[in-house]
Scaffold this motif. Structure first.
Motif, short mmCIF file in Angstrom:
data_model
loop_
_atom_site.label_atom_id
_atom_site.label_comp_id
_atom_site.label_asym_id
_atom_site.label_seq_id
_atom_site.Cartn_x
_atom_site.Cartn_y
_atom_site.Cartn_z
N LYS B 124 -22.11 85.60 29.83
CA LYS B 124 -21.26 87.58 28.99
C LYS B 124 -21.75 86.60 27.17
O LYS B 124 -20.75 85.62 26.95
N LYS B 125 -22.16 87.53 27.10
CA LYS B 125 -22.07 87.46 25.24
C LYS B 125 -20.98 88.06 24.76
O LYS B 125 -19.90 87.64 23.53
N HIS B 126 -20.93 89.50 25.31
CA HIS B 126 -19.04 90.58 25.12
C HIS B 126 -18.36 89.94 25.86
O HIS B 126 -18.96 90.39 27.33
N LEU B 127 -17.35 89.77 25.40
CA LEU B 127 -15.99 90.18 27.22
C LEU B 127 -15.12 91.25 26.35
O LEU B 127 -15.56 91.55 24.76
N SER B 128 -14.16 92.17 27.53
CA SER B 128 -12.94 91.87 26.30
C SER B 128 -11.67 91.44 26.60
O SER B 128 -12.00 90.40 27.01
N TYR B 129 -10.46 92.20 26.40
CA TYR B 129 -9.85 90.83 26.51
C TYR B 129 -9.20 91.02 28.22
O TYR B 129 -9.35 89.97 27.99
N GLU B 130 -8.89 92.00 28.73
CA GLU B 130 -9.58 91.78 29.90
C GLU B 130 -10.38 90.70 31.10
O GLU B 130 -10.11 90.30 31.85
N SER B 131 -11.75 91.17 30.64
CA SER B 131 -12.25 90.55 31.15
C SER B 131 -12.68 89.12 30.36
O SER B 131 -12.93 87.86 31.81
N ALA B 132 -11.86 88.77 29.08
CA ALA B 132 -11.88 87.39 29.06
C ALA B 132 -10.85 86.26 30.32
O ALA B 132 -11.06 85.60 30.34
N ASN B 226 -13.06 89.20 17.26
CA ASN B 226 -13.13 88.90 18.73
C ASN B 226 -13.24 87.67 19.43
O ASN B 226 -12.75 87.01 20.80
N ILE B 227 -14.27 86.42 19.63
CA ILE B 227 -14.02 85.32 19.67
C ILE B 227 -13.02 84.72 20.37
O ILE B 227 -12.35 84.17 21.05
N GLU B 228 -12.22 84.96 18.73
CA GLU B 228 -10.58 83.96 19.24
C GLU B 228 -10.29 84.55 19.67
O GLU B 228 -9.31 84.09 19.79
N LYS B 229 -9.79 86.25 19.68
CA LYS B 229 -9.19 86.96 21.06
C LYS B 229 -9.57 86.76 22.16
O LYS B 229 -8.50 86.75 23.10
N TRP B 230 -10.32 86.64 22.02
CA TRP B 230 -10.94 86.27 24.29
C TRP B 230 -10.42 84.87 24.14
O TRP B 230 -9.95 84.60 25.31
N ALA B 231 -10.62 84.56 23.66
CA ALA B 231 -10.23 82.68 24.03
C ALA B 231 -9.02 82.99 24.19
O ALA B 231 -8.29 82.25 24.47
N ASN B 232 -7.94 83.08 23.55
CA ASN B 232 -6.60 83.89 23.29
C ASN B 232 -6.27 84.24 25.09
O ASN B 232 -5.54 83.79 25.42
N ALA B 233 -6.73 85.28 25.03
CA ALA B 233 -6.71 85.74 26.66
C ALA B 233 -7.40 84.89 27.97
O ALA B 233 -6.59 84.96 28.35
N PHE B 234 -8.24 84.37 27.31
CA PHE B 234 -8.95 83.49 28.21
C PHE B 234 -7.96 82.21 28.33
O PHE B 234 -8.12 81.87 30.02
N ALA B 235 -7.06 81.68 27.82
CA ALA B 235 -6.36 81.03 27.21
C ALA B 235 -4.91 81.40 28.72
O ALA B 235 -4.75 80.38 29.46
N SER B 236 -4.49 82.82 28.11
CA SER B 236 -3.17 83.27 28.87
C SER B 236 -4.00 83.64 30.83
O SER B 236 -3.11 83.06 30.82
#
Lengths: 181, 374
Positions: B124-132, B226-236
């Motif tokens: 997926k190219k576009h994510l949300s905080y939740e989906s990440a 966005n990418i940085e926010k997703w990376a943080n959410a993913f890490a979480s």
């Protein structure tokens, strides 16, 4: 009195560090003409004693006082001596100190030099380069110098024998050599 | 003569690539005057073995780079996570490239390259905080990270996924980086950071490896893209999957409250910061955001956090657990000399046994004993 059977010893870095550690460095210098490659001399600057403390080694001081001889050679020449025969990707990868030591041994002027090492990679390289008769273990050196002490496995005759055997097999099978050689 | 010029030219180019002046390099290398180095670079004087070993060390290169010139086998791109104020890091970049080159060289020696496992890629190219965060959870399951993902992530990435995690002392304001070649990626972590911070950084950087971003540019520590926010959410999500947090949370649900000590100890046990655990619980909807903000501001939490965390060792692995074990294997098979191994590990030869021993390798053992497989 210096031994006449085995006189000129070129020492590898690990051997020097270990000799200092077990307190036999001075005894070794008394018994042999000790040679060290310039890269090894620069690399060896301390050892760790039995409780892990760092104790400095001053090989340049030993050189200035004439107790050891430091030999050097051009980098390119040294590298070609070793890696025109050995394939760096499949054969042993050596430190410049070992490359310089081996290259020095193959110089006409130093045909009497014997390398004292306990390093598997260096022993295999010596076998591949056809100078396996000119490398000995520290235990062998000690025996010839009339010294006796229990030493680490890496410096024993047995260890040397094991790696020489491996080196011979590699040479016969061409492992670690350039394909055209 | 031509070859000598070639070596000189390479030495000059390398020195310039790490933004070092002739005088600086000559001084570091111990030349009496800089003109000697200038002559070497001009090809007017040959370089001695010892001199080249010293220069290669200063320039974070292998000697073969200067003596056996062949077309570059790998091209690397590095993405840093650092504050905008932090200067460029040419020597650290070169160190990182050399480390990965050495890693790849050992892989080739062991024939491991062919066995390299594939990685999960985020399509997926576009994510949300939740989906990440959900992707992070899925990844934790896929990687089999277990009950304490933060504590097993580094090991799993290195051993199972062949993503080396290098720990280097990076300057302040720089927390991590990813380095990629044609077919391998590695993570670089600031070994000066706290262990829980390092765990989070590994997870964050792992996102950058598997997220198909075309950009290899660096990002800031407080980047809000966005990418940085997703990376943080993913890490979480990766470090604190719902089931793991649920298990922790359920212990206190009957009491209907969480104490500060519970939170601090829980976060410590899971290998994450207390703030990371609190925000994860907020995002799972189990405590209110306003309560979390108040809690994280409280002096009691800060004091208890400090107290408990002060008991933890900050020691990081030397460079990389897996890399050290590969180097040891190469030494025990006669593929690397011990002095070269020390060079690979960027330590003095006198410290080699200590570094090996920390990884559980005793150098006086004979590891060549073979047992036939029936």
């Amino acid at each position: 009195m210096k031994t006449t059977v085995l006189k000129c010893l070129l020492l590898d870095a690990d051997v020097i560090i270990y000799l200092f550690k077990i307190g036999l460095w001075k005894a070794f210098m008394d018994r042999f003409d000790v040679f060290v490659s310039s890269t090894v001399a620069n690399e060896v600057c301390f050892y760790r004693n039995s409780i892990g403390n760092q104790i400095s080694i001053d090989l340049k001081g030993e050189y200035k006082s004439g107790k050891i001889k430091i030999l050097d050679i051009d980098a390119e020449k040294a590298y070609n001596v070793v890696y025109s025969t050995i394939n760096r990707d499949t054969g042993p990868e050596l430190h410049m100190g070992e490359i310089e030591s081996i290259a020095l041994m193959m110089e006409k002027d130093y045909s009497n030099l014997i390398l004292c090492t306990g390093d598997g990679g260096a022993i295999i390289a010596a076998c591949l380069l056809g100078i396996k008769e000119r490398i000995i273990s520290l235990e062998e050196g000690m025996t010839r110098g009339g010294m006796k002490k229990n030493i680490k496995k890496q410096f024993t005759k047995r260890w040397m024998k094991k790696w020489k055997k491996q080196g011979e097999v590699n040479l016969i099978q061409g492992i670690g050599l350039h394909k055209e050689k | 003569m031509k070859k000598r010029e070639g070596i000189g030219k390479r030495l000059r180019e390398t020195r310039r690539s790490i933004e070092m002046t002739l005088k600086e390099a000559a001084k570091k290398a111990g030349f009496r005057n800089y003109q000697t180095l200038a002559k070497i670079e001009d090809g007017k004087r040959s370089v001695k073995a010892m001199e080249l070993a010293i220069l290669a060390d200063i320039y974070a290169r292998d000697i073969s780079f200067f003596l056996s010139p062949s077309p570059a086998r790998y091209s690397f791109s590095i993405s840093w996570r650092k504050s905008k104020e932090t200067k460029k890091l040419p020597i650290i970049e070169q160190t990182l490239k050399t480390l990965l080159e050495r890693y790849l060289s050992l892989e080739e020696k062991f024939g491991m390259k062919e066995r390299r496992p594939s990685l999960p890629l985020i399509v997926k190219k576009h994510l949300s905080y939740e989906s990440a965060a959900e992707l992070g959870e899925e990844c934790a399951k896929f990687l089999g990270l277990g009950k304490r993902p933060a504590l097993s992530l580094s090991y799993t990435l290195e051993k199972d996924r062949n993503i080396p995690v290098f720990y280097l002392k990076l300057p302040g304001g720089t927390s991590a980086a990813t380095i990629s070649s044609n077919d391998i990626s590695a993570i670089c972590i600031n070994s000066n950071e706290a262990p829980w911070r390092r765990n989070f950084d590994i997870a964050h950087e792992f996102f950058h490896i598997i997220y198909p971003s075309k950009s290899d540019s660096s990002c800031g520590l407080n980047d809000t893209t966005n990418i940085e926010k997703w990376a943080n959410a993913f890490a979480s999500g990766l470090l604190l999957p719902t089931d793991v947090v649920q298990k922790f949370f359920n212990r206190f649900r009957t009491k209907k409250e969480l104490t500060v000590l519970n939170l601090v100890m829980g976060a410590n046990d899971l290998g994450v910061s207390t703030a990371a655990l609190v925000w994860r619980i907020v995002n799972l909807g189990w405590i209110k955001r306003i309560d979390a903000e108040e809690l994280l501001q409280s002096d009691i939490l800060k004091a208890q956090d400090r107290e408990i965390r002060s008991q933890i060792s900050w020691e990081s692995p030397h460079l990389s657990n897996h890399f050290v074990s590969m180097v040891f294997k190469a030494v025990s098979e006669g593929l690397l000399s011990r002095a070269k191994a020390a060079e690979y590990l960027m330590i003095n030869l006198a410290n080699l046994d200590t570094v090996f021993l920390k990884e559980g390798f005793y150098t006086d053992e004979d590891y060549s004993i073979k047992v036939p497989i029936t």
